[in-house]
Design an enzyme around this catalytic site. Structure first.
Site, PDB file in Angstrom:
ATOM      1  N   CYS A  18       0.826  -1.210   0.000  1.00 23.52           N
ATOM      2  CA  CYS A  18       0.000   0.000   0.000  1.00 23.52           C
ATOM      3  C   CYS A  18       0.859   1.259   0.000  1.00 23.52           C
ATOM      4  O   CYS A  18       1.991   1.238   0.483  1.00 23.52           O
ATOM      5  CB  CYS A  18      -0.878   0.024   1.241  1.00 23.52           C
ATOM      6  SG  CYS A  18      -1.951  -1.405   1.362  1.00 23.52           S
ATOM      7  N   TRP A  56      -2.864  -2.416  -1.850  1.00 27.60           N
ATOM      8  CA  TRP A  56      -2.409  -3.741  -2.311  1.00 27.60           C
ATOM      9  C   TRP A  56      -3.156  -4.704  -1.400  1.00 27.60           C
ATOM     10  O   TRP A  56      -2.845  -4.813  -0.210  1.00 27.60           O
ATOM     11  CB  TRP A  56      -0.891  -3.824  -2.143  1.00 27.60           C
ATOM     12  CG  TRP A  56      -0.266  -5.169  -2.298  1.00 27.60           C
ATOM     13  CD1 TRP A  56      -0.118  -6.119  -1.327  1.00 27.60           C
ATOM     14  CD2 TRP A  56       0.334  -5.721  -3.469  1.00 27.60           C
ATOM     15  NE1 TRP A  56       0.527  -7.213  -1.829  1.00 27.60           N
ATOM     16  CE2 TRP A  56       0.827  -7.001  -3.141  1.00 27.60           C
ATOM     17  CE3 TRP A  56       0.507  -5.252  -4.780  1.00 27.60           C
ATOM     18  CZ2 TRP A  56       1.483  -7.824  -4.058  1.00 27.60           C
ATOM     19  CZ3 TRP A  56       1.156  -6.086  -5.685  1.00 27.60           C
ATOM     20  CH2 TRP A  56       1.630  -7.349  -5.321  1.00 27.60           C
ATOM     21  N   ASN A  88      -1.343   1.493   5.874  1.00 28.32           N
ATOM     22  CA  ASN A  88      -0.408   0.539   5.272  1.00 28.32           C
ATOM     23  C   ASN A  88       0.029  -0.389   6.393  1.00 28.32           C
ATOM     24  O   ASN A  88       0.359   0.074   7.489  1.00 28.32           O
ATOM     25  CB  ASN A  88       0.786   1.324   4.688  1.00 28.32           C
ATOM     26  CG  ASN A  88       1.862   0.412   4.120  1.00 28.32           C
ATOM     27  OD1 ASN A  88       1.692  -0.796   4.049  1.00 28.32           O
ATOM     28  ND2 ASN A  88       2.970   1.001   3.729  1.00 28.32           N
ATOM     29  N   GLY A  89       0.038  -1.708   6.151  1.00 31.06           N
ATOM     30  CA  GLY A  89       0.440  -2.659   7.200  1.00 31.06           C
ATOM     31  C   GLY A  89      -0.670  -3.666   7.458  1.00 31.06           C
ATOM     32  O   GLY A  89      -1.625  -3.755   6.680  1.00 31.06           O
ATOM     33  N   GLU A 142      17.931 -23.173  -3.771  1.00 30.12           N
ATOM     34  CA  GLU A 142      17.591 -21.784  -4.057  1.00 30.12           C
ATOM     35  C   GLU A 142      18.841 -20.899  -4.039  1.00 30.12           C
ATOM     36  O   GLU A 142      19.004 -20.019  -4.892  1.00 30.12           O
ATOM     37  CB  GLU A 142      16.554 -21.300  -3.037  1.00 30.12           C
ATOM     38  CG  GLU A 142      16.133 -19.861  -3.163  1.00 30.12           C
ATOM     39  CD  GLU A 142      15.435 -19.531  -4.477  1.00 30.12           C
ATOM     40  OE1 GLU A 142      15.189 -20.440  -5.290  1.00 30.12           O
ATOM     41  OE2 GLU A 142      15.169 -18.340  -4.692  1.00 30.12           O
ATOM     42  N   GLU A 144      21.834 -17.301 -11.503  1.00 33.28           N
ATOM     43  CA  GLU A 144      20.895 -16.437 -12.215  1.00 33.28           C
ATOM     44  C   GLU A 144      21.427 -15.008 -12.386  1.00 33.28           C
ATOM     45  O   GLU A 144      21.266 -14.406 -13.445  1.00 33.28           O
ATOM     46  CB  GLU A 144      19.612 -16.464 -11.378  1.00 33.28           C
ATOM     47  CG  GLU A 144      18.543 -15.557 -11.752  1.00 33.28           C
ATOM     48  CD  GLU A 144      17.302 -15.739 -10.868  1.00 33.28           C
ATOM     49  OE1 GLU A 144      17.349 -16.420  -9.832  1.00 33.28           O
ATOM     50  OE2 GLU A 144      16.291 -15.150 -11.235  1.00 33.28           O
ATOM     51  N   HIS A 200      29.076 -39.875  -5.537  1.00 34.21           N
ATOM     52  CA  HIS A 200      28.578 -40.750  -6.599  1.00 34.21           C
ATOM     53  C   HIS A 200      28.754 -40.129  -7.984  1.00 34.21           C
ATOM     54  O   HIS A 200      28.084 -40.543  -8.930  1.00 34.21           O
ATOM     55  CB  HIS A 200      27.120 -41.121  -6.328  1.00 34.21           C
ATOM     56  CG  HIS A 200      26.960 -41.851  -5.029  1.00 34.21           C
ATOM     57  ND1 HIS A 200      27.414 -43.136  -4.851  1.00 34.21           N
ATOM     58  CD2 HIS A 200      26.467 -41.458  -3.830  1.00 34.21           C
ATOM     59  CE1 HIS A 200      27.179 -43.515  -3.611  1.00 34.21           C
ATOM     60  NE2 HIS A 200      26.613 -42.515  -2.962  1.00 34.21           N
ATOM     61  N   LYS A 218      10.534 -11.323 -15.587  1.00 31.54           N
ATOM     62  CA  LYS A 218       9.929 -11.445 -14.249  1.00 31.54           C
ATOM     63  C   LYS A 218       8.731 -12.380 -14.275  1.00 31.54           C
ATOM     64  O   LYS A 218       8.509 -13.141 -13.357  1.00 31.54           O
ATOM     65  CB  LYS A 218       9.525 -10.057 -13.740  1.00 31.54           C
ATOM     66  CG  LYS A 218       8.998 -10.028 -12.317  1.00 31.54           C
ATOM     67  CD  LYS A 218      10.099 -10.353 -11.318  1.00 31.54           C
ATOM     68  CE  LYS A 218       9.617 -10.514  -9.904  1.00 31.54           C
ATOM     69  NZ  LYS A 218      10.558 -11.313  -9.098  1.00 31.54           N
TER      70      LYS A 218
HETATM   71  C1  F6R Z   1      14.182 -16.985  -9.738  1.00 33.32           C
HETATM   72  C2  F6R Z   1      12.833 -16.703 -10.174  1.00 33.32           C
HETATM   73  C3  F6R Z   1      12.138 -17.734 -10.978  1.00 33.32           C
HETATM   74  C4  F6R Z   1      10.650 -17.779 -10.592  1.00 33.32           C
HETATM   75  C5  F6R Z   1       9.885 -18.667 -11.585  1.00 33.32           C
HETATM   76  C6  F6R Z   1       8.440 -18.802 -11.191  1.00 33.32           C
HETATM   77  O1  F6R Z   1      14.705 -15.921  -9.010  1.00 33.32           O
HETATM   78  O2  F6R Z   1      12.300 -15.666  -9.912  1.00 33.32           O
HETATM   79  O3  F6R Z   1      12.722 -18.986 -10.859  1.00 33.32           O
HETATM   80  O4  F6R Z   1      10.557 -18.268  -9.294  1.00 33.32           O
HETATM   81  O5  F6R Z   1       9.969 -18.121 -12.862  1.00 33.32           O
HETATM   82  O6  F6R Z   1       7.797 -17.565 -11.195  1.00 33.32           O
HETATM   83  P1  F6R Z   1       6.448 -17.361 -10.416  1.00 33.32           P
HETATM   84  O7  F6R Z   1       6.729 -17.550  -8.964  1.00 33.32           O
HETATM   85  O8  F6R Z   1       6.031 -15.959 -10.734  1.00 33.32           O
HETATM   86  O9  F6R Z   1       5.493 -18.376 -10.916  1.00 33.32           O
END
Ligand code: F6R
Length: 607
Positions: free
Chosen positions: A2, A76, A100-101, A480, A487, A503, A602
């Site tokens: 927000c 949001w 907000n919060g 991760e 990445e 292995h 993204k």
């Molecule tokens: C890595 C990353 C991607 C997303 C993947 C899924 O930093 O951002 O591996 O996690 O593309 O995206 P969402 O979560 O939007 O389905």
């Protein structure tokens, strides 16, 4: 996330409020609104959707010409869907607020106020604060605010106006950001300086326990007892883009720092009386008892959060969990059927493979639960049940806070499945939930001193290839860590179960190959030490991520990244921050475009 704005001056406030709200659009939102003083009334105009198509269009049919003071908000959604009625400002004609919060005890406040004869129109936690202020208001706004903040729990930044105090804005905050801008003959409140940087660069930072009063005479600060206080005036020398990054060099770094709040915002609305509560989406204990199988499906980081979920649910609830990559799941005729639960995880809620996996699960008769960050996204709309992760918008392509909150949710889910299935009793469940609520503070501890991550990055940034190793939960979390590094820094990296190295993969180790060993699990520590010694004796340069208190011999690790003391169960989630920061500083030292890594988008809406 927000956004809040407020303005008092001599010019028409509507234009200023709309302009300031537009500058907060980058934070993400699904509705917007303003409340202004018109004649002797508070007039509110708010609408679902984008400012331009929603609020601005609505204002054309209800123009405001004369007002010089008002508050505005971009929402949001967290409590209640995006809609006109759930939008802010929220109030009852006597008092109006923007918030907000998240108010953690809004349910109790709501029942208290219903008992006092108040009615509620929205599904928001915010409305309880507006009505509580009204309840306490007896002519003195500061007294009402003081009483209300004594009752509300959680995170909040509030902009408040009272009909009887024309052309005055009050502001108070705890844990959610709010600044007070000082212009020439005009004053502002805003979630961040971006909103008002066109009007002024001078601002005060409102702190917890302080109330700001803005009127035609300027800005006045008091403590919660009405005693005047002096505050330091800051000057922002940022451009607009830097302001959006909150002074951080990259969105990724900003988002890493937002994780304590993000985790709080994910878990706190789902805890009731110390126990997990997913009633909001209809995921009841009865259902969790009855499901035959649990699947967790996603892509990339989202799938990795599922791996953590698998370890947790299987360990605590003794229930098998199948984790799958969405692009594989949808093409391998999965054994999903009626009576199963499929948890679909996605930050964007738009990932094409994940969406198709969801549709397939539904077609096969399973119940589907979407765990998504973006409200109203395709996956959220399509699933039977939705949990919003409340991390706020993630702008950096590389996921950090969205992943952390997905993992935080997995913990709560595991506790609830274990409790529903009688694997843990109420006391143990409460103990676990309480442990999770302490995680944000521990994450903050990891963020207080960044030098070790920078140092480690300086030792590995020249590598061509490296390995992450771990066992148990550390193995799940390392996947991760490894993805983050490759990445954004473009260094080849693999994550491997430490015991599996021998292995085959151990042949990759040569003189100087960096190995990042995640070693948070006490019961597996000795085993990890052997694995680490094995790679070290073959020339590996070892970075150990473990408790700060752990004593490691020189034949074991070259560098140690110390983590705060925490239970074995929660330490892997805390260690995520260390892995993100190592990846971040490595990429920075290699001169990579951290927020926009090559070849990546993204939101991956294509197959
Ligand atoms: C890595 C990353 C991607 C997303 C993947 C899924 O930093 O951002 O591996 O996690 O593309 O995206 P969402 O979560 O939007 O389905």
């Amino acid at each position: 996330m927000c956004g809040i704005v407020g303005f008092i001056g001599k010019r028409a406030c509507t234009d200023v409020l709309i302009d300031a709200l537009k500058r907060l659009e980058y934070r993400g939102y699904d509705s917007a609104g303003i409340a202004i003083f018109e004649d002797d009334k508070i007039k509110t105009v708010k609408a679902k959707g984008k400012i331009k198509e929603g609020l601005v269009e609505k204002l054309k049919s209800e123009p405001i010409f004369t007002a010089v003071c008002g508050i505005g908000h971009t929402r949001w959604a967290t409590h209640g869907e995006p809609s006109d009625v759930n939008s802010h400002p929220i109030g009852n004609g006597r008092v109006s607020i923007v918030h907000n919060g998240i108010i953690e005890n809004y349910r109790e406040i709501k029942s208290f106020l219903i008992g006092k004869g108040y009615g509620f129109e929205s599904e928001t936690d915010t409305e309880t604060v507006a009505k509580l202020l009204d309840y306490y208001y007896e002519g003195d706004p500061i007294e009402a605010i003081e009483k209300a903040v004594g009752v509300i729990q959680g995170a909040y930044a509030l902009g408040i106006i009272f009909r009887e105090h024309k052309n005055k804005i009050f502001a108070v905050r705890k844990d959610s950001p709010l600044i007070v801008g000082k212009g020439k003959g005009e004053s502002f409140i805003a979630s961040d300086i971006t909103a008002i940087i066109e009007y002024t660069r001078e601002y005060y930072c409102l702190e917890r326990g302080e109330i700001a009063t803005l009127d035609e005479n300027g800005i006045h600060f008091t403590d919660l007892h009405g005693e005047a206080i002096e505050k330091e005036l800051f000057t922002a020398d940022w451009d607009v883009e830097s302001a959006q990054k909150g002074g951080y060099e990259h969105f990724m770094l900003k988002e890493i720092h937002e994780q304590p709040d993000a985790v709080r915002n994910t878990i706190s609305p789902r805890i009731k009386d110390g126990l997990p509560d997913f009633g909001e989406c209809g995921l009841t204990a009865e259902k969790l008892r009855a499901y035959k199988h649990i699947f967790i499906v996603g892509c990339g980081s989202a799938m990795h959060s599922g791996m953590v979920g698998k370890y947790l649910i299987e360990d605590l609830a003794r229930t098998p969990v199948i984790v799958d990559i969405a692009s594989e799941f949808r093409y391998r005729n999965p054994l999903v059927s009626d009576g199963d639960l499929v948890v679909i995880v996605s930050q964007s809620g738009e990932t094409a493979d994940t969406l198709e996996a969801l549709k397939l699960s539904k077609a096969k008769g399973a119940d589907t639960l979407a765990v998504v960050n973006v409200v109203g996204s395709s996956i959220a709309r399509e699933a039977d049940m939705v949990i919003y992760t409340n991390a706020g918008p993630e702008i950096s392509v590389c996921s950090t806070k969205a992943y952390a909150v997905q993992v935080a949710f997995m913990y709560l889910l595991a506790f609830e499945v274990a409790y529903a299935r009688g694997r843990i009793d109420e006391a143990r469940c409460k103990e676990l939930v309480n442990g999770l609520t302490e995680v944000p503070e521990k994450i903050q501890e990891c963020l207080n001193d960044l030098s070790i991550y920078q140092y480690v990055a300086s030792k590995i940034f020249n590598a061509d290839s490296l390995l992450y190793i771990g066992r148990g939960l550390d193995n799940a979390l390392s996947m991760e860590g490894s993805l983050k590094l490759k990445e954004i820094s473009y260094i080849h990296s693999e994550s491997y179960a430490a015991g599996e190295l021998k292995h085959g993969t151990i042949s990759l180790i040569e003189d100087g190959t960096p190995v990042i060993a995640v070693m948070t699990q006490s019961s597996l520590f000795e085993k990890m030490l052997s694995n680490v010694r094995t790679v070290k004796s073959r020339g590996a340069k070892v970075v150990a991520i473990c408790r700060a208190a752990e004593n490691l011999d020189a034949d074991c690790a070259d560098y140690k990244v110390g983590l705060p003391e925490a239970d074995d169960l929660f330490l892997p989630l805390i260690s995520t921050v260390a892995m993100q920061l190592i990846a971040y500083y490595t990429a920075v030292q290699r001169g990579c475009d951290v927020d926009k890594p090559r070849n990546l988008a993204k939101s991956v809406t294509v197959e």
